[in-house]
Structures are given as C-alpha cells and as structure tokens.
Scaffold this motif. Structure first.
Motif, mmCIF file in Angstrom:
data_model
loop_
_atom_site.group_PDB
_atom_site.id
_atom_site.type_symbol
_atom_site.label_atom_id
_atom_site.label_comp_id
_atom_site.label_asym_id
_atom_site.label_seq_id
_atom_site.Cartn_x
_atom_site.Cartn_y
_atom_site.Cartn_z
ATOM 1 N N UNK A 239 0.838 -1.198 0.000
ATOM 2 C CA UNK A 239 0.000 0.000 0.000
ATOM 3 C C UNK A 239 0.874 1.249 0.000
ATOM 4 N N UNK A 240 1.917 1.239 0.823
ATOM 5 C CA UNK A 240 2.805 2.405 0.915
ATOM 6 C C UNK A 240 3.660 2.565 -0.345
ATOM 7 N N UNK A 241 4.144 1.453 -0.872
ATOM 8 C CA UNK A 241 4.958 1.530 -2.089
ATOM 9 C C UNK A 241 4.115 2.053 -3.250
ATOM 10 N N UNK A 242 2.895 1.521 -3.397
ATOM 11 C CA UNK A 242 2.016 1.995 -4.464
ATOM 12 C C UNK A 242 1.703 3.480 -4.268
ATOM 13 N N UNK A 243 1.382 3.858 -3.028
ATOM 14 C CA UNK A 243 1.027 5.250 -2.756
ATOM 15 C C UNK A 243 2.162 6.207 -3.067
ATOM 16 N N UNK A 244 3.383 5.851 -2.660
ATOM 17 C CA UNK A 244 4.529 6.730 -2.891
ATOM 18 C C UNK A 244 4.915 6.738 -4.371
ATOM 19 N N UNK A 245 4.955 5.558 -4.998
ATOM 20 C CA UNK A 245 5.351 5.475 -6.407
ATOM 21 C C UNK A 245 4.392 6.257 -7.302
ATOM 22 N N UNK A 246 3.103 6.000 -7.152
ATOM 23 C CA UNK A 246 2.138 6.718 -7.981
ATOM 24 C C UNK A 246 2.005 8.174 -7.538
ATOM 25 N N UNK A 247 2.292 8.445 -6.268
ATOM 26 C CA UNK A 247 2.359 9.826 -5.806
ATOM 27 C C UNK A 247 3.483 10.584 -6.484
ATOM 28 N N UNK A 248 4.600 9.910 -6.734
ATOM 29 C CA UNK A 248 5.710 10.526 -7.469
ATOM 30 C C UNK A 248 5.278 10.934 -8.877
ATOM 31 N N UNK A 308 7.078 1.211 -17.287
ATOM 32 C CA UNK A 308 7.257 1.819 -18.603
ATOM 33 C C UNK A 308 6.795 3.280 -18.589
ATOM 34 N N UNK A 309 5.703 3.543 -17.865
ATOM 35 C CA UNK A 309 5.178 4.902 -17.760
ATOM 36 C C UNK A 309 6.212 5.839 -17.141
ATOM 37 N N UNK A 393 16.614 22.991 -13.903
ATOM 38 C CA UNK A 393 16.859 22.155 -12.723
ATOM 39 C C UNK A 393 15.562 21.587 -12.157
ATOM 40 N N UNK A 394 14.507 22.406 -11.934
ATOM 41 C CA UNK A 394 13.253 21.829 -11.441
ATOM 42 C C UNK A 394 12.696 20.745 -12.355
ATOM 43 N N UNK A 395 12.745 20.985 -13.675
ATOM 44 C CA UNK A 395 12.200 19.985 -14.588
ATOM 45 C C UNK A 395 13.039 18.707 -14.582
ATOM 46 N N UNK A 396 14.350 18.853 -14.462
ATOM 47 C CA UNK A 396 15.203 17.664 -14.361
ATOM 48 C C UNK A 396 14.879 16.859 -13.106
ATOM 49 N N UNK A 397 14.669 17.567 -12.011
ATOM 50 C CA UNK A 397 14.335 16.884 -10.756
ATOM 51 C C UNK A 397 13.002 16.147 -10.890
ATOM 52 N N UNK A 398 12.018 16.786 -11.513
ATOM 53 C CA UNK A 398 10.728 16.125 -11.697
ATOM 54 C C UNK A 398 10.856 14.935 -12.642
ATOM 55 N N UNK A 399 11.743 15.030 -13.611
ATOM 56 C CA UNK A 399 11.983 13.885 -14.497
ATOM 57 C C UNK A 399 12.540 12.702 -13.707
ATOM 58 N N UNK A 400 13.503 12.979 -12.834
ATOM 59 C CA UNK A 400 14.096 11.917 -12.013
ATOM 60 C C UNK A 400 13.061 11.341 -11.052
ATOM 61 N N UNK A 401 12.222 12.197 -10.483
ATOM 62 C CA UNK A 401 11.186 11.733 -9.561
ATOM 63 C C UNK A 401 10.219 10.789 -10.267
ATOM 64 N N UNK A 402 9.830 11.128 -11.497
ATOM 65 C CA UNK A 402 8.933 10.246 -12.242
ATOM 66 C C UNK A 402 9.594 8.910 -12.530
ATOM 67 N N UNK A 403 10.887 8.927 -12.848
ATOM 68 C CA UNK A 403 11.625 7.678 -13.083
ATOM 69 C C UNK A 403 11.698 6.848 -11.804
ATOM 70 N N UNK A 404 11.944 7.506 -10.676
ATOM 71 C CA UNK A 404 11.992 6.795 -9.393
ATOM 72 C C UNK A 404 10.657 6.130 -9.080
ATOM 73 N N UNK A 405 9.548 6.812 -9.449
ATOM 74 C CA UNK A 405 8.237 6.218 -9.223
ATOM 75 C C UNK A 405 8.096 4.886 -9.921
ATOM 76 N N UNK A 406 8.583 4.804 -11.160
ATOM 77 C CA UNK A 406 8.534 3.534 -11.871
ATOM 78 C C UNK A 406 9.490 2.504 -11.306
ATOM 79 N N UNK A 407 10.712 2.961 -10.963
ATOM 80 C CA UNK A 407 11.721 2.021 -10.461
ATOM 81 C C UNK A 407 11.346 1.440 -9.105
#
Length: 428
Positions: A239-248, A308-309, A393-407
């Motif tokens: 539940x927490x992993x799904x919440x944090x990942x999709x929250x990212x 993949x998303x 820089x903000x957009x790069x950080x958000x790009x990394x955050x989205x990648x972390x959500x998938x990983x």
C-alpha cells in the motif's frame, strides 16, 4: 482464457457504467483541481476577498479532504456501495452550491473541504469501486476509458466556468454545477448498479470469467484473514509503495504543469495564447493517451505498464527541455500522452492486488498517500526555485522523480487477488 487480451465487449450496461464514471471524474478534476484556477480568482473578485488568503486555503483544504475521504470505504461497508455513492453525490451537490455562495472566508474554507471530500468520494472511491466490481480482470482498459473524464475537464472546465460566470457570477456558476451533480446523482440512482450481478450481467461481460471469480471469492470469504481492515491496509508495505510510487507520478505532473505556461513564455518565447493553446493540445493528446495506456496496462500488466510509464515520463520531460525545437515538440507530445495515463495505474493496481471485496479500503489508503505525496510538488518546486533560477533544474528533478516512481515498483512482488488462472507471468 487470456486476461491480457484487450476486449471492448463490455456490454450495453457496462459501457453505460463507463460513461457515468467519465462524468464523475470530470467533476473531480474540473471542480477540485483545474477548476480552482478559475474559481479562486473569481471568488476573490466577486466577494472582494484577498486572493492570496483564498490560495493559501487550497492546499491544506485538499490535504484535509484526502484524509477524510480515506474513510469512505467504511461507509461503503456499512451502508452499501450504491447507497453511499448516491448519497455522497447529493451531499456534494449541496456542498458545491454552498461553496459558491460562501459569505465569509471561514465558510469558504469549510465548504471547500466538504466539496473536495465529497466529490473525490463519489468519483474516485465509490466510482472506481463500482468499476472494479464490474470489470475485475479488465480494469486496465476500463480505467483508460474512464480517466478520459479527467483530461476532458482539463481541456474545457475553464471555458465552462468562464461562460457560466459571464452570464451572471461565480456563485451562480457553481450553483449550476451543483445542480448538474445532483441531476447526475438521480441518473446514477436510476441506472447504475453497484455490481454486474445486480444488473443481471456478468463481471467483464464474460460468464466464464464470472464463474471463476465467484468461486475464488467464495473461497476467500471463508478465510477470516481475507477481510482487509484499515489498520491491516496501512501495515501492508505494498500500500505504501504503491502510494509513494504513484504519488511521485502525480508530484511530477503537478510540478511540470503548474509552471508550463511560464516555461513556454519565458524560455520558448510563446505568447500567452500560444502557450495556453499548446497546453490544451497536450490535454487532448492526453485523452488518447488515457485509452492507450489502458491498453498497455491490459496487455502487459499494471506493474510493467507503470514502470514503462515512469521511463516514458522521464524521457518526455528531457525532450521537452532540450533546446532543439523538434525535440521540444516531441516532449510536448510525450508529456501530453503521459498526463493521460497518470490517473490510470493506482486504482488498476489496487484492483488487481486486493480484488473486488477489498478495493474500497485498500484504494482509500493508497489514494490518500498518493495525494499527500503529490501535494508536496509545490514545496519541492519552491525549494528548487529558491536555490536556482530558470526551469531546467526543477524539470530535471521532476523527471528523475517520475523515473523513481517507476523504479520503485521493479522489485515489488504483486499477485492477483482473484482470477489466478487467468493471469499470466508478465503480471508477477
């Protein structure tokens, strides 16, 4: 039987249900997210209130609403899904009218919390729970269709609210929206059933799927541990992993979209109208993306599709900020396409892992975690903008955050709650 086969044979009543959920999610995004961009300044101007005070209310009101809506699963257990859905829609209609006719800032704050809570409850918790009941193994493609409502709201809610306001004022505009919600509530009461069985239909509109699922659910009901409590859900690491990942994913989306007009104007030299048109086009692309991400979910499974998303989102943001104009337009397409799938995966995953019986409780918890993580986007954005200038820089950080959500989902072992013999290895 192949659960991964994409089929659009949902039956007349199934398609009717999907259309209703599109409308419910339109209300959710239109009045509690995108619509606030119009409502807040209009309310400030109409009542003579300080717009900064009203803006400061929106974030805590949204967080409070997230925690309140988490307990709607308990109401569903006690009073029944259909009854709670209809009652919540009528209460939401009243809250919307009162919100629009607030006579003090205090009343504005209280009714905003009520409106956001109740609209999220009937559209997200109740609406997705009904969809899960009707389409237990085809929820990937179904979520792809229903979340079109979110993108449709993003594309046209501003126009609707502006037209209604121009006819009178924002109070009347929100009164009309409240009346529309109540009218749809009447239609839901008349034409929507909480389960396909109540409507004389089969889950997934497939008697073979229905037979297998009913057998497995009956077996699970004999197990005392099958009943998921809120405490058990909050103790479940998934539940927490799904919440944090999709929250990212949501955090990256809000962070990017909230600054996109400024980015196009300041960095790309767009006029305001051109920037707004580009965002509208991205929202329209998102409607197509919503369906196609649903197809990917159904074909590959929710977990691989989610991974993949995250990768797709990462690449899309990188393309967006590259100096080359062609790359930028590729990035706009990829970003719009991704926005369309952003709301699909969390309910699809909760449906797959926790099943029809425990969806309301499990997804209530996942949705709250997603919302809290998503709400941190402005804190992250403010922090990044305070130490760096520009958007790179903000957009790069958000790009990394989205990648972390998938990983984050790569190493999570997920297993379907029901229909095990229908499920294939890609979903493991």
């Amino acid at each position: 039987m192949d659960e991964n086969k994409v089929s659009y044979n949902f039956g007349k009543k199934g398609w009717t249900l999907i259309c209703f959920e599109v409308v419910l999610l339109f209300f959710m995004t239109g009045l509690t997210v995108d619509g606030l961009n119009i409502i807040v300044p209009q309310m400030a101007a109409f009542r003579g209130w300080d717009i900064n005070v009203l803006l400061s209310i929106s974030t805590p009101a949204g967080i409070i609403a997230l925690f309140l809506v988490m307990f709607w699963g308990k109401f569903i257990e006690k009073f029944g899904l259909k009854q709670v859905t209809v009652a919540t829609m009528f209460l939401a209609a009243i809250a919307t009218v009162l919100y629009g006719n607030s006579v003090s800032v205090a009343m504005y704050a209280v009714t905003l919390v009520a409106m956001v809570t109740l609209i999220n409850a009937f559209s997200v918790i109740c609406g997705f729970a009904i969809c899960t009941n009707w389409f237990p193994t085809k929820k990937g493609i179904v979520m792809g269709f229903t979340t079109i409502g979110m993108n449709l709201a993003s594309a046209c809610i501003s126009i609707i609210l502006n037209v209604l306001t121009s006819k009178s004022n924002i109070a009347m505009a929100l009164t009309v929206m409240g009346i529309v919600i109540a009218a749809v509530g009447v239609l839901v009461a008349l034409f929507v059933k909480a389960t396909p069985e109540e409507a004389g239909c089969y889950p997934d509109n497939d008697p073979k799927v229905a037979e297998l699922i009913h057998k497995e659910e009956q077996a699970l009901e004999r197990e005392e541990a099958n009943k998921l409590s809120y405490l058990a859900a909050l103790k479940d690491s998934k539940v927490w992993i799904f919440g944090i990942a999709y929250g990212f994913f949501g955090l990256a989306t809000v962070g990017i979209m909230s600054q996109l007009v400024g980015y196009f104007q300041e960095v790309r030299g767009f006029t305001l109208n051109m920037a707004l048109l580009t965002i509208t086009v991205a929202a329209i692309i998102g409607m197509i993306g919503s369906v196609l991400w649903g197809v990917v979910d159904q074909k590959l499974g929710t977990k691989p599709a989610s991974i993949l998303f995250g990768i797709w989102y990462f690449i899309g943001i990188i393309f967006l900020i590259l100096s080359n104009t062609v790359c930028m337009y590729i990035g706009i397409f990829m970003l719009g396409f991704a926005i369309g799938g952003n709301g699909n995966f969390a309910p699809s995953m909760a449906s797959y892992v926790f099943g029809r019986k425990n969806f309301a409780v499990s997804y209530s918890c996942v949705n709250t975690i997603v919302g809290v993580v998503r709400s941190l986007s402005f804190v992250v954005l403010a922090g990044l903008r305070s130490v760096t200038s520009g958007y790179t820089v903000p957009y790069l950080v958000f790009a990394v955050i989205s990648l972390l959500g998938g990983l984050m989902l790569v190493f999570v072992k997920v297993k379907g709650a029901v229909g095990a013999s229908l499920q294939e290895s890609p979903r493991a």
